[in-house]
Design a protein around this motif. Structure first.
Motif, PDB file in Angstrom:
ATOM      1  N   UNK A 119       0.738  -1.211  -0.084  1.00 37.88           N
ATOM      2  CA  UNK A 119      -0.014  -0.038  -0.067  1.00 37.88           C
ATOM      3  C   UNK A 119       0.852   1.327  -0.122  1.00 37.88           C
ATOM      4  N   UNK A 120       1.602   1.548   0.861  1.00 38.99           N
ATOM      5  CA  UNK A 120       2.740   2.623   1.024  1.00 38.99           C
ATOM      6  C   UNK A 120       3.508   2.603  -0.085  1.00 38.99           C
ATOM      7  N   UNK A 121       4.128   1.557  -0.782  1.00 38.94           N
ATOM      8  CA  UNK A 121       4.868   1.306  -1.931  1.00 38.94           C
ATOM      9  C   UNK A 121       4.018   1.964  -3.317  1.00 38.94           C
ATOM     10  N   UNK A 122       2.826   1.437  -3.334  1.00 42.11           N
ATOM     11  CA  UNK A 122       1.896   1.950  -4.354  1.00 42.11           C
ATOM     12  C   UNK A 122       1.593   3.456  -4.376  1.00 42.11           C
ATOM     13  N   UNK A 123       1.221   4.132  -3.182  1.00 42.37           N
ATOM     14  CA  UNK A 123       1.127   5.436  -3.032  1.00 42.37           C
ATOM     15  C   UNK A 123       2.277   6.396  -3.453  1.00 42.37           C
TER      16      UNK A 123
END
Length: 114
Positions: free
Chosen positions: A102-106
């Protein structure tokens, strides 16, 4: 006007979450919540893409669409369910994958649109 944009975005995001979750789970039938993970990662990417955009676009896509698409409550419930059923490693994997992806995608969405 802002409330209407949020409403329209959520009206698209919530049914999309349901359909995407059912689609992913039908392709990967298991007790691991791949569908919820998928919609949360896609929503995180989309939110990263619109971060810093116009207030109208953030209301429509960020708050409305992403708010309707993603689900922290289902993620939490499914993690607790896995742990209660004795699948502690899968519960841990769900938390770790959700946070990292999630953080990587954001971050990726933000970097691609800057």
């Amino acid at each position: 006007m802002t409330a209407l944009l949020v409403f329209v975005g959520a009206a698209v995001g919530a049914p999309l979450r349901y359909l995407a979750d059912r689609f992913v789970q039908s392709r990967h039938p298991s007790r691991f919540p791949f569908g919820t993970l998928a919609v949360n990662v896609v929503g995180s990417f989309a939110l990263g893409c619109v971060a810093g955009a116009s207030p109208a676009l953030v209301a429509l896509i960020g708050t409305g669409l992403c708010g309707g698409l993603t689900t922290y409550s289902t993620f939490s419930y499914e993690t607790v369910r896995l742990a209660e059923e004795g699948h502690g490693w899968q519960a841990f994997a769900n938390v770790a994958a959700s946070l990292v992806a999630g953080v990587g995608a954001a971050a990726l969405g933000y970097a691609l649109t800057r």
